[in-house]
Design a protein around this motif. Structure first.
Motif, PDB file in Angstrom:
ATOM      1  N   LEU A   1       0.820  -1.214   0.000  1.00  0.00           N
ATOM      2  CA  LEU A   1       0.000   0.000   0.000  1.00  0.00           C
ATOM      3  C   LEU A   1       0.852   1.260   0.000  1.00  0.00           C
ATOM      4  CD1 LEU A   1      -2.464  -1.357   2.667  1.00  0.00           C
ATOM      5  CD2 LEU A   1      -3.097  -0.813   0.316  1.00  0.00           C
ATOM      6  N   PRO A   2       0.252   2.410  -0.325  1.00  0.00           N
ATOM      7  CA  PRO A   2       0.978   3.683  -0.264  1.00  0.00           C
ATOM      8  C   PRO A   2       1.291   4.080   1.177  1.00  0.00           C
ATOM      9  CG  PRO A   2      -1.012   3.859  -1.612  1.00  0.00           C
ATOM     10  CD  PRO A   2      -1.101   2.567  -0.863  1.00  0.00           C
ATOM     11  N   SER A   3       1.924   5.204   1.344  1.00  0.00           N
ATOM     12  CA  SER A   3       2.275   5.718   2.666  1.00  0.00           C
ATOM     13  C   SER A   3       1.026   6.024   3.492  1.00  0.00           C
ATOM     14  CB  SER A   3       3.119   6.984   2.517  1.00  0.00           C
ATOM     15  OG  SER A   3       3.371   7.574   3.765  1.00  0.00           O
ATOM     16  N   LEU A   4       1.039   5.599   4.769  1.00  0.00           N
ATOM     17  CA  LEU A   4      -0.035   5.867   5.729  1.00  0.00           C
ATOM     18  C   LEU A   4      -1.428   5.656   5.125  1.00  0.00           C
ATOM     19  CD1 LEU A   4       1.370   9.037   7.540  1.00  0.00           C
ATOM     20  CD2 LEU A   4       1.610   6.641   8.190  1.00  0.00           C
TER      21      LEU A   4
ATOM     22  N   PRO B   1      12.031   1.014   3.677  1.00  0.00           N
ATOM     23  CA  PRO B   1      12.471   2.214   4.409  1.00  0.00           C
ATOM     24  C   PRO B   1      11.420   3.313   4.367  1.00  0.00           C
ATOM     25  CG  PRO B   1      13.468   2.180   2.247  1.00  0.00           C
ATOM     26  CD  PRO B   1      12.697   0.891   2.371  1.00  0.00           C
ATOM     27  N   HIS B   2      11.412   4.123   5.400  1.00  0.00           N
ATOM     28  CA  HIS B   2      10.508   5.279   5.427  1.00  0.00           C
ATOM     29  C   HIS B   2      11.282   6.546   5.101  1.00  0.00           C
ATOM     30  CE1 HIS B   2       7.385   8.074   6.438  1.00  0.00           C
ATOM     31  NE2 HIS B   2       8.251   8.723   7.194  1.00  0.00           N
ATOM     32  N   CYS B   3      10.765   7.313   4.172  1.00  0.00           N
ATOM     33  CA  CYS B   3      11.416   8.566   3.772  1.00  0.00           C
ATOM     34  C   CYS B   3      10.792   9.726   4.531  1.00  0.00           C
ATOM     35  CB  CYS B   3      11.292   8.785   2.264  1.00  0.00           C
ATOM     36  SG  CYS B   3      11.955  10.369   1.709  1.00  0.00           S
TER      37      CYS B   3
ATOM     38  N   TYR C   1      10.911  -1.796  -1.227  1.00  0.00           N
ATOM     39  CA  TYR C   1       9.513  -1.334  -1.295  1.00  0.00           C
ATOM     40  C   TYR C   1       9.410   0.082  -0.730  1.00  0.00           C
ATOM     41  CZ  TYR C   1       4.669  -1.101   0.601  1.00  0.00           C
ATOM     42  OH  TYR C   1       3.398  -0.725   0.966  1.00  0.00           O
ATOM     43  N   PHE C   2       9.077   1.027  -1.615  1.00  0.00           N
ATOM     44  CA  PHE C   2       8.842   2.403  -1.188  1.00  0.00           C
ATOM     45  C   PHE C   2       7.343   2.664  -1.136  1.00  0.00           C
ATOM     46  CE2 PHE C   2      13.104   2.986  -3.228  1.00  0.00           C
ATOM     47  CZ  PHE C   2      13.784   3.369  -2.075  1.00  0.00           C
ATOM     48  N   ALA C   3       6.828   2.946   0.042  1.00  0.00           N
ATOM     49  CA  ALA C   3       5.452   3.412   0.202  1.00  0.00           C
ATOM     50  C   ALA C   3       5.496   4.932   0.206  1.00  0.00           C
ATOM     51  CB  ALA C   3       4.852   2.881   1.494  1.00  0.00           C
ATOM     52  N   ALA C   4       4.810   5.560  -0.724  1.00  0.00           N
ATOM     53  CA  ALA C   4       4.984   7.002  -0.926  1.00  0.00           C
ATOM     54  C   ALA C   4       3.650   7.740  -0.937  1.00  0.00           C
ATOM     55  CB  ALA C   4       5.725   7.252  -2.237  1.00  0.00           C
ATOM     56  N   ALA C   5       3.740   9.041  -0.771  1.00  0.00           N
ATOM     57  CA  ALA C   5       2.600   9.947  -0.937  1.00  0.00           C
ATOM     58  C   ALA C   5       3.132  11.198  -1.613  1.00  0.00           C
ATOM     59  CB  ALA C   5       1.937  10.264   0.396  1.00  0.00           C
ATOM     60  N   HIS C   6       3.659  11.027  -2.813  1.00  0.00           N
ATOM     61  CA  HIS C   6       4.247  12.139  -3.554  1.00  0.00           C
ATOM     62  C   HIS C   6       3.159  12.891  -4.313  1.00  0.00           C
ATOM     63  CE1 HIS C   6       8.353   9.926  -3.495  1.00  0.00           C
ATOM     64  NE2 HIS C   6       8.265  10.794  -2.506  1.00  0.00           N
TER      65      HIS C   6
END
Length: 502
Positions: free
Chosen positions: A37-40, A108-110, A132-137
């Motif tokens: 899933l994406p970030s948060l 990792p969390h950015c 795996y990057f979960a992002a909210a860009h």
């Protein structure tokens, strides 16, 4: 193991509904499937905007995403700022490996705003099989991290999956475009921009096989259109206001906004209001009526001459005692505010929202009337320069393979039609030249003394710079813009009106 990328469009703060959507997506999956899933995903972004409201962190503790039948890896919050990951209810500290089946996942969390800088500093464990990057860009024109991710995967010789948030939260549009790369950096999957989407890939730690899925190919003008459309859609459906009212002038700005609204909400939910005065030409009326017919939206014509005359008559005695000054725009502003009043009254009546039609060039120069043509819930093209508006409208027509926005709207001179024979160029430089200067001032942050535009003099450029500052008070009171550029008003450009910035 089969992995799903679920590019979720959630609602900020609605943890119960976001959890329901994820549960619905994963309900038929078994233990040999893992959803990424994406970030948060339960909280959504920008969570800091609601983190101090209504016992936010207490509510975060109460909402957990635990599945007995399938694997779900996602990011959550702990004690406010500490991030961690959960796999089917198990806590895994940030930047450690998560094992799903035979696959070791590095997640990792950015926390840095500069993603490229974050990647340069990031150390990838040798034991990891999948990054795996979960992002909210969020989106802005020129947003493209595909090459960056490809190089990172190739450098570390690891499969890489990037799952980004989509949808919009007021003016912020999340880019979507989730991606999968093999260990050579080859792009295997790319999801749609802005809207909810999903895809799967099979991976056992060595063999990687992606779902056959067409990779979207949308040019820059199309991305601007789709981002603005998504913002309208999400604002309407996340606030519950599903109808829109738009003032139709017969010009390009209102034509493009009407097209956006009809695409986002359905033409049955969009009403156009044409409000002619004695200064409006038959050509403008015909263009507005043709546009409404082509879009299939309802339309009303409400003349304003008698209404504005009543305002002027009521003020006549008071005005007679005042000295007149050069370039008095009082009469023009009365017309604009009359239109704003009619639009908001009609919207009140049908429980709709007014959608603004201002563009970035006009906002920069203050070429608008407070409480007049600036009324509205949001402004979908307020971060698009006027000369670019035509290109986006052209893309829309081409995507429909027919002339929805009438051809005459593309070729006639822009005009506010607030006085006889008025043209925008009576007050502003031609838009292509003006926009070139504004782009250098805003997007590139140049010193005005170093800005070059061969069609304008240094005095012209100084005047543009001056008007940019003196119009700040107007922008502070306008509806929020949909953010589409690297320097949107109200975000990256947001000086106090009284600041000395020049």
């Amino acid at each position: 193991m089969r992995f799903y990328l679920y590019q979720l469009n959630g609602k900020l703060g609605d943890m119960q509904e976001n959890a329901r959507k994820i549960a619905s997506f994963t309900q038929n999956f078994k233990n040999d499937v893992c959803t990424l899933l994406p970030s948060l995903p339960l909280i959504q972004h920008p969570y800091s905007a609601v983190s101090r409201i209504g016992g936010f962190f207490e509510r975060v503790k109460r909402h957990k995403l635990i599945s007995k039948n399938t694997n779900i890896v996602y990011e959550s919050l702990y004690k406010g700022e500490k991030f961690f990951w959960k796999k089917t209810g198990d806590i895994t500290l940030k930047n450690s490996l998560i094992q799903i089946g035979t696959v070791k996942i590095f997640a990792p969390h950015c926390q840095e705003p500069d993603f490229a800088c974050f990647l340069k500093k990031l150390a990838v464990p040798k034991k990891a099989d999948l990054i795996y990057f979960a992002a909210a860009h969020s989106f802005y024109e020129g947003f493209d991290i595909q090459a960056l991710l490809s190089r990172f995967a190739k450098k570390h010789k690891k499969a890489l999956v990037y799952v980004n948030a989509c949808g919009a939260s007021d003016g912020t549009v999340f880019a979507g475009q989730s991606m999968l790369f093999d260990k050579k950096g080859k792009l295997l999957l790319k999801l749609n921009p802005f809207s909810e989407d999903s895809a799967y890939f099979d991976f056992d730690g060595s063999t990687l096989q992606a779902e056959p899925k067409e990779i979207p190919n949308i040019n820059a003008d199309g991305l601007l259109f789709l981002a603005a459309k998504q913002a309208i859609y999400d604002y309407a459906y996340k606030t519950g206001i599903k109808k829109a009212v738009i003032g139709l002038s017969g010009g390009m700005d209102s034509a493009l906004v009407a097209a956006l609204a009809c695409e986002a909400l359905g033409n049955e939910n969009v009403t156009g209001i044409i409000m002619p005065s004695e200064y409006n030409s038959k050509e403008s009326m015909d263009d507005a009526l043709n546009l409404a017919r082509n879009l299939g939206m309802s339309c009303h014509v409400i003349p304003i001459s008698d209404i504005t005359r009543s305002f002027e008559n009521a003020l006549a005695d008071s005005f007679a005692k005042e000295k007149s000054f050069e370039n008095d725009t009082t009469s023009e502003n009365i017309q604009a505010r009359t239109r704003g009043n009619l639009l908001t009254a009609y919207a009140n009546k049908i429980k709709a929202m007014v959608i603004g039609t201002g563009n970035k060039s006009e906002a920069a120069m203050g070429y608008c009337t407070l409480y007049g043509d600036t009324v509205g819930a949001l402004e979908p093209i307020a971060d698009i320069y006027k000369s670019r508006v035509y290109a986006v409208a052209k893309w829309f027509n081409e995507s429909k393979k027919e002339e929805i926005i009438p051809g005459n709207v593309f070729v006639k001179a822009p005009t506010a039609e607030l006085k006889p024979n008025q043209k925008d160029e009576d007050t502003l430089p031609p838009y292509p030249y003006l926009d070139n200067v504004l782009f250098q001032l805003l997007e590139q942050g140049k010193n005005p003394e170093k800005i070059q535009e061969e069609h304008l003099t240094p005095d012209d450029i100084s005047l543009i710079y001056h008007r940019l500052k003196t119009s700040e008070f107007k922008r502070k009171q306008c509806p929020f813009p949909v953010i589409l550029s690297s320097c949107p008003f109200g975000k990256k450009w947001n000086p106090p009106s009284s600041a000395k910035i020049f």
